[in-house]
Design a protein around this motif. Structure first.
Motif, mmCIF file in Angstrom:
data_model
loop_
_atom_site.group_PDB
_atom_site.id
_atom_site.type_symbol
_atom_site.label_atom_id
_atom_site.label_comp_id
_atom_site.label_asym_id
_atom_site.label_seq_id
_atom_site.Cartn_x
_atom_site.Cartn_y
_atom_site.Cartn_z
ATOM 1 N N GLN A 14 -13.822 -2.246 2.764
ATOM 2 C CA GLN A 14 -13.508 -0.948 2.183
ATOM 3 C C GLN A 14 -13.524 0.080 3.289
ATOM 4 O O GLN A 14 -14.286 -0.027 4.249
ATOM 5 C CB GLN A 14 -14.500 -0.589 1.078
ATOM 6 C CG GLN A 14 -14.061 0.575 0.188
ATOM 7 C CD GLN A 14 -12.718 0.358 -0.483
ATOM 8 O OE1 GLN A 14 -11.682 0.533 0.165
ATOM 9 N NE2 GLN A 14 -12.725 -0.008 -1.759
ATOM 10 N N HIS A 42 -2.868 -0.655 -2.725
ATOM 11 C CA HIS A 42 -3.909 0.095 -2.041
ATOM 12 C C HIS A 42 -3.382 1.498 -1.758
ATOM 13 O O HIS A 42 -2.179 1.682 -1.533
ATOM 14 C CB HIS A 42 -4.309 -0.612 -0.746
ATOM 15 C CG HIS A 42 -4.560 -2.074 -0.916
ATOM 16 N ND1 HIS A 42 -5.649 -2.570 -1.596
ATOM 17 C CD2 HIS A 42 -3.841 -3.161 -0.528
ATOM 18 C CE1 HIS A 42 -5.610 -3.895 -1.604
ATOM 19 N NE2 HIS A 42 -4.520 -4.272 -0.976
ATOM 20 N N MET A 93 -2.085 2.450 -7.946
ATOM 21 C CA MET A 93 -3.248 1.597 -8.178
ATOM 22 C C MET A 93 -3.057 0.728 -9.404
ATOM 23 O O MET A 93 -3.509 -0.428 -9.434
ATOM 24 C CB MET A 93 -4.507 2.457 -8.313
ATOM 25 C CG MET A 93 -4.954 3.084 -7.003
ATOM 26 S SD MET A 93 -6.622 3.826 -7.084
ATOM 27 C CE MET A 93 -6.295 5.261 -8.112
ATOM 28 N N SER A 145 -13.574 5.911 1.266
ATOM 29 C CA SER A 145 -13.045 5.367 0.016
ATOM 30 C C SER A 145 -13.285 6.346 -1.113
ATOM 31 O O SER A 145 -14.095 7.276 -1.000
ATOM 32 C CB SER A 145 -13.707 4.033 -0.300
ATOM 33 O OG SER A 145 -15.039 4.229 -0.740
ATOM 34 N N VAL A 184 -8.837 -1.875 -5.553
ATOM 35 C CA VAL A 184 -7.947 -1.659 -4.422
ATOM 36 C C VAL A 184 -8.692 -0.938 -3.303
ATOM 37 O O VAL A 184 -9.734 -0.320 -3.524
ATOM 38 C CB VAL A 184 -6.704 -0.851 -4.845
ATOM 39 C CG1 VAL A 184 -5.816 -1.681 -5.772
ATOM 40 C CG2 VAL A 184 -7.089 0.469 -5.502
ATOM 41 N N VAL A 185 -8.153 -1.003 -2.102
ATOM 42 C CA VAL A 185 -8.746 -0.347 -0.942
ATOM 43 C C VAL A 185 -8.207 1.084 -0.881
ATOM 44 O O VAL A 185 -6.992 1.301 -0.894
ATOM 45 C CB VAL A 185 -8.415 -1.105 0.351
ATOM 46 C CG1 VAL A 185 -9.005 -0.382 1.562
ATOM 47 C CG2 VAL A 185 -8.954 -2.527 0.275
ATOM 48 N N THR A 186 -9.096 2.038 -0.807
ATOM 49 C CA THR A 186 -8.711 3.446 -0.862
ATOM 50 C C THR A 186 -9.242 4.214 0.343
ATOM 51 O O THR A 186 -10.232 3.829 0.960
ATOM 52 C CB THR A 186 -9.238 4.093 -2.154
ATOM 53 O OG1 THR A 186 -10.672 3.945 -2.207
ATOM 54 C CG2 THR A 186 -8.624 3.440 -3.387
ATOM 55 N N ALA A 224 0.848 -1.198 0.000
ATOM 56 C CA ALA A 224 0.000 0.000 0.000
ATOM 57 C C ALA A 224 0.877 1.239 0.000
ATOM 58 O O ALA A 224 1.997 1.227 0.514
ATOM 59 C CB ALA A 224 -0.917 -0.010 1.216
ATOM 60 N N TRP A 233 -8.251 2.195 7.249
ATOM 61 C CA TRP A 233 -7.802 1.810 5.907
ATOM 62 C C TRP A 233 -7.008 0.508 5.941
ATOM 63 O O TRP A 233 -7.244 -0.408 5.146
ATOM 64 C CB TRP A 233 -6.966 2.953 5.341
ATOM 65 C CG TRP A 233 -6.225 2.689 4.068
ATOM 66 C CD1 TRP A 233 -6.745 2.335 2.854
ATOM 67 C CD2 TRP A 233 -4.810 2.797 3.875
ATOM 68 N NE1 TRP A 233 -5.739 2.214 1.920
ATOM 69 C CE2 TRP A 233 -4.545 2.508 2.510
ATOM 70 C CE3 TRP A 233 -3.750 3.140 4.710
ATOM 71 C CZ2 TRP A 233 -3.257 2.529 1.979
ATOM 72 C CZ3 TRP A 233 -2.463 3.174 4.179
ATOM 73 C CH2 TRP A 233 -2.232 2.864 2.833
ATOM 74 N N ILE A 244 -7.857 -3.288 4.301
ATOM 75 C CA ILE A 244 -6.964 -4.077 3.448
ATOM 76 C C ILE A 244 -6.863 -5.505 3.964
ATOM 77 O O ILE A 244 -6.988 -6.481 3.212
ATOM 78 C CB ILE A 244 -5.563 -3.433 3.390
ATOM 79 C CG1 ILE A 244 -5.640 -2.060 2.696
ATOM 80 C CG2 ILE A 244 -4.564 -4.342 2.678
ATOM 81 C CD1 ILE A 244 -4.358 -1.246 2.796
#
Length: 474
Positions: A415, A140, A135, A419, A166-168, A117, A406, A410
């Motif tokens: 999420q 992430h 990304m 996000s 992806v996790v944002t 990340a 966050w 992940i």
């Protein structure tokens, strides 16, 4: 219970990350089918790279990450004496003896394969490029607010996050605040009725703003790669007014007072009122003259704000009906401007330096900068209010746990609370306010799907991103 808090519904961390909350902005997106480009099942600890860790919020983000996870890489192009002194003063590197250091995020992403990340805490003009590159490699990303400098960049990051799965998270830490959830629950319980008007204000700018571009030439400090610092922004000579702190004042690099604090102060309104895209915006500038010349009568020279943001502004955003919720007028004040003090606010109560007032047809509610300290106005209404049970999931540690939220997302294939699905459209609306500052006194009619001001096509130059040389989001 009358005016006492009812016990919070117990929510485990795993339940929190997998439960769909009902409020806009709290949606939890399952990732059980996640498998985007470069994705790996995360271990117990996430390996994080921090870009822009020397000045500003990067240090705070970094310190919050190392409470639970690993910092494996650090990237910052500033190796000047001032940067080294800042690192020494904060003891940053001593806490991270194993983190590999880089000056160029592209080299970092190419060489270091153990990065899960990336946390971006650079000046605003770099946010989109670094986040997009990360990304595209399946990393992430956590990006400081505002998410981007331009509306088109915000739209591009929102779409990319969905594409690469992806996790944002955007770094508007107040979105993890307890007060945000309380206000949502109170509003749904009918505490102030339907809201048609909101007033938001900030004490920013706290840096010099509203001045012509410097004309003197200064030499960049040894160890600072000025050409790389500019990156996608147009070339201009180094000046200390830009780096390390004053860049927010300049339209090529930052997003002014509204960009700096709008993603904090406007967050409560966007979340609990489910605002989405505005239909129009109009702004005024409080001051657009330089100070008078000593010995001369009248004001000084008129300033056209085509480089620095104005010292003060008032921006009005109009939002349409959302289901059963009525249209909303949102008013933004900065640079010392304030909304009218509510008549029913007790004389001994002081309005905060930054805050929000919701005006409902049955009463008023306010909060401070990060959605903290929510109260009904007047205090007698607060005391008489029968508070509803807590129904929304909470973020452990509140805004202090925003980075952890966050990282947990992940790990648990969920999420995060802010996000890009929420933060992207939110940022677009905030940045539309900045576009309006280019055309004070003109109402801009906004078509969000096409990203166009329908009655003033020339605004497109301030909506679309334009990069210097070969820099590109693709």
């Amino acid at each position: 219970m009358s005016n006492e808090e009812q016990p919070a519904t117990p929510v485990s961390r795993r339940t929190f990350m997998s439960t769909a909350a009902t409020a806009a902005g709290f949606t939890i997106v399952p990732r059980h089918v996640l498998g985007g480009v470069g994705f790996q099942a995360p271990s117990d600890k996430v390996n994080v790279a921090v870009v822009g860790y020397i000045h500003g919020m990067g240090t705070s983000n970094l310190l919050n990450v190392i409470k639970s996870d690993n910092i494996v890489a650090l990237c910052d192009l500033d190796e000047s004496a001032a940067a080294k002194e800042a690192l020494k003063r904060r003891g940053t590197l001593e806490k991270l003896p194993k983190a590999v250091q880089y000056k160029d995020y592209r080299v970092m992403l190419d060489k270091q394969k153990d990065i899960d990340a990336v946390l971006v805490a650079t000046p605003d003009h770099w946010h989109a490029l670094i986040a997009m590159a990360s990304m595209q490699l399946g990393k992430h990303v956590y990006v400081q607010k505002p998410l981007t400098r331009t509306i088109s960049e915000a739209r591009a990051l929102t779409e990319a996050a969905r594409k690469y799965k992806v996790v944002t998270q955007m770094g508007n830490q107040g979105h993890s605040e307890e007060g945000l959830r309380l206000m949502q629950e109170w509003l749904e319980a009918g505490a102030i009725g339907s809201v048609r008007e909101v007033h938001c204000w900030t004490n920013r700018p706290i840096w010099p703003q509203g001045m012509p571009r410097p004309t003197e030439t200064q030499t960049a400090p040894d160890g600072l790669d000025w050409d790389m610092w500019l990156g996608p922004a147009p070339m201009r000579p180094f000046h200390k007014t830009y780096h390390p702190f004053g860049w927010r004042a300049w339209q090529d690099f930052g997003a002014g007072a509204m960009g700096d604090m709008g993603c904090h102060v406007l967050d409560a309104a966007f979340t609990i009122l489910k605002l989405g895209a505005p239909t129009s915006v109009i702004s005024t500038l409080a001051y657009n003259f330089l100070p008078p010349v000593p010995g001369e009568r009248g004001f000084g020279k008129r300033v056209e704000y085509n480089d620095s943001y104005p010292p003060s502004s008032l921006i009005h955003l109009s939002f349409p009906e959302r289901g059963a919720m009525p249209p909303v007028k949102l008013h933004w004040y900065d640079g010392g401007l304030l909304p009218e003090r509510p008549e029913d606010l007790e004389p001994d109560r002081t309005m905060p330096e930054s805050g929000t007032i919701f005006v409902g047809d049955k009463g008023k509610m306010w909060c401070e900068t990060y959605s903290e300290s929510p109260r009904l106005i007047p205090e007698t209404a607060m005391q008489a209010f029968q508070r509803p049970p807590r129904s929304l999931p909470r973020v452990p540690e509140g805004r202090a746990g925003h980075e952890k939220n966050w990282l947990d997302a992940i790990r648990q294939k969920g999420q995060a609370v802010s996000s890009f699905d929420y933060a992207g459209p939110f940022t677009e609306a905030v940045l539309l306010g900045n576009v309006s500052l280019r055309y004070p006194g003109q109402r801009l009619l906004w078509d969000a799907p096409t990203m166009k001001v329908t009655n003033l096509p020339e605004t497109d130059q301030f909506i679309q991103h334009k990069y210097r040389g070969s820099w590109s989001l693709t």
